[in-house]
Design a protein around this motif. Structure first.
Motif: not given
Length: 620
Positions: A225-237, A254-258, A263-272
């Motif tokens: 459930r990687r999209e949900e995991a990203i939301r939790d990582l952003r809250k950590c940030l 922390a920014n690099r972790d997000v 990148v792991a979900v191929l969402n490069f636009k959001e990663a940049l």
């Protein structure tokens, strides 16, 4: 960095025997953990922390002997007071223990004098110590469970109970009991939310909440459930942003972790933007020649490649290589060189890429995974030069190496098989490509945390089977892919839209236009949201939906959607003249079919009723 257990232990450390309730000190905010490491230190030792037992009779302890003027009498200590002193002695022994063995020995002695409720915090301390030292997760869970029974008795939220639930979630994650871990962590998170609503200090709650959210990200990633995991990582940030200075190295990580999670979900636009922020912070704080900056630049190279901005990708890669070389990080440098070769291939600089790879292969060990990666990239470069026989030899060497590594590195091997299959696909050797993808799928199916990769591989197998006319066999792979990717990325991810589009094509091929129309409609809805209605793939889904309705004889709906196709291509202007011409032609054909169908229907209605024989009518 230390595990979260190390900082939680600092909350529980007793420095004074004062009879006060077991509430942790407020002065503990420290480093929060990164998303790529195990839960780490987020708390500093308290300037004054408290004991974990109430001792209302402590004032009764004697401070001097009672003297008689004539005869010295031994002090008479009531049995109740002796028990209190014994409990105090046992508690002091536990509190002064520094090693795990000492703590376990002291705890065992305490069990005969204290009940489970009184032993709650002591059990938590041992659980945290076990976790800190990397002991058996089953043992950690045992003590955490005992702690929860002692600390969560009145049903009211408490910080210590939330810490215990976080520990239980962490232990469950290590045991791969992901559903159990998710339950513990969600409960801990809800408890912390209630404490904040009730006015508890944010400074007390925030570090524990960070550890909980970080573990939630780990568990959800493991469950796919990687999209949900990203939301939790952003809250950590967000928590780190309220805790650290703007240019803190911790914020950079922390920014690099997000960015890496995107990148792991191929969402490069959001990663940049997160990757750029990490680079900015690390450059300002550590300088251009730091290892952290080199890692940021390498990540940005991957992001720019994903965005097909290959010149920028190569620029970041070259800057990263300079730093890695200065620091003597040969392994990281070799990987960066392989990345650079792939970027050169993407830019059409195949000769340059081959030279880069020839230098790189000399630095690899025989039968190493890195050597396999070099041959995969070499195969790609040779394939681009139409040297197919040489390309196949390189890919065969790579497969020979990877075959021996399946048990050791299943994820990396599966990714490599997938990459090799794409090259065979380019060479129109579809059966070989499908075979390699099936090998990758067999590895990924055993790894629940790779659900997203499993879905992507299943989707490619389904598409290749569809492409080679094996339509019936394609459907189960496509259906499985849709289920896996929806679970990982959500139902509105563009990748899910492509799968439904291919499912529609499969059903249409099997002369099941109604099922096809349903799949195309889902694909269109997803792509309109994810890509926009004027994106070429969204237009294609709309075109396919029109075809399905036409096959059903529903010409009114077919014309309606084909008109949307025409309107969408008109918005592209001169760059889409050919597509617009074809769309208009198809629209006219549909209108002719609709008129023909209407004419046939009117003709049927206009036919005279069959004549009834009058004599037979009279006879009857």
């Amino acid at each position: 960095m230390r595990r979260a257990s190390a900082c939680f232990l600092s909350l529980c450390r007793r420095q004074s025997p004062k009879p006060i309730s077991p509430i942790p000190s407020k002065n503990y905010v420290s480093n929060v953990p990164s998303a790529t490491s195990s839960p780490s230190s987020i708390l500093k030792p308290c300037s004054q922390s408290h004991g974990f037992l109430f001792k209302p009779y402590e004032f009764l302890a004697p401070t001097s002997r009672t003297l008689d003027t004539l005869v010295e009498k031994p002090a008479q200590i009531p049995s109740r007071q002796r028990k209190i002193q014994e409990r105090s002695r046992l508690e002091e022994a536990f509190e002064s223990a520094t090693t795990l063995d000492e703590m376990l020995g002291a705890f065992k002695k305490m069990e005969s004098s204290f009940d489970d409720k009184e032993l709650g915090l002591a059990s938590l301390k041992i659980g945290l110590k076990l976790d800190q030292e990397g002991e058996d997760p089953n043992k950690i869970l045992h003590f955490a469970d005992r702690a929860l029974k002692g600390l969560d008795t009145d049903g009211k939220p408490s910080l210590l109970a939330a810490m215990t639930l976080q520990l239980m979630g962490s232990a469950s994650y290590l045991l791969k009991r992901f559903s159990d871990g998710l339950g513990y962590l969600n409960r801990s998170n809800r408890m912390l939310g209630k404490l904040e609503e009730e006015g508890s200090s944010v400074e007390d709650i925030r570090p524990v909440q960070h550890a909980v959210l970080l573990e939630l990200a780990n568990v959800k990633t493991a469950m796919g459930r990687r999209e949900e995991a990203i939301r939790d990582l952003r809250k950590c940030l967000e928590i780190k942003e309220t805790t650290f200075d703007e240019d803190s190295v911790e914020l950079g990580k922390a920014n690099r972790d997000v960015a890496e999670a995107y990148v792991a979900v191929l969402n490069f636009k959001e990663a940049l933007p997160f990757g750029l922020k990490a680079l900015e912070i690390h450059k300002n704080h550590l300088g251009n020649n730091s290892v952290e900056v080199a890692h940021d630049r390498r990540l940005l190279g991957v992001i720019y490649s994903g965005l097909e901005q290959h010149e920028k990708a190569l620029e970041q890669n070259e800057l990263s290589q300079k730093v890695l070389k200065n620091w003597g990080l040969s392994s990281d440098l070799l990987r960066a060189e392989i990345d650079a070769a792939n970027m050169q291939i993407a830019l059409g600089k195949t000769d340059q890429a081959i030279n880069t790879l020839r230098d790189a292969v000399q630095k690899t060990e025989k039968d190493s995974q890195t050597r396999a990666l070099v041959f995969i990239s070499m195969g790609k470069a040779l394939c681009d030069q139409q040297k197919l026989a040489d390309a196949k030899r390189c890919l065969e060497i790579a497969c020979g190496i990877l075959d021996k590594k399946e048990a050791v590195s299943p994820i990396e091997v599966a990714e490599a098989y997938s990459e090799i299959s794409m090259q065979y696909e380019t060479m129109n050797e579809f059966e070989t490509a499908i075979s390699l993808l099936k090998r990758a799928l067999a590895l990924l199916e055993k790894l629940p945390q790779e659900q997203h990769s499993e879905g992507s591989v299943s989707a490619r197998i389904g598409w290749l089977l569809l492409l080679t006319g094996q339509v019936q066999q394609a459907i189960p792979y496509l259906e499985s892919a849709a289920e896996r990717l929806e679970g990982s990325f959500g139902s509105n991810h563009f990748g899910v839209g492509y799968i439904y589009n291919n499912l529609g094509a499969a059903y249409l091929e099997l002369d099941r236009p109604q099922s096809a129309a349903q799949m195309f409609a889902v694909a269109k809805d997803i792509m309109d949201v994810a890509l926009g209605p004027h994106h070429a793939d969204s237009i294609e889904a709309c075109q396919n939906l029109s075809k399905a309705y036409s096959a059903m004889g529903s010409y009114a709906l077919a014309i309606e959607f084909q008109q949307q196709v025409v309107d969408a291509w008109e918005n592209h202007g001169a760059s889409a003249e050919d597509e617009l011409r074809e769309a208009r032609s198809h629209l006219e054909q549909l209108k002719k079919k609709a008129r023909g169908a209407l004419s046939d229907e009117l003709s049927r209605k206009a036919l005279p009723l069959p004549q009834v024989d009058a004599s037979r009518s009279q006879t009857n």
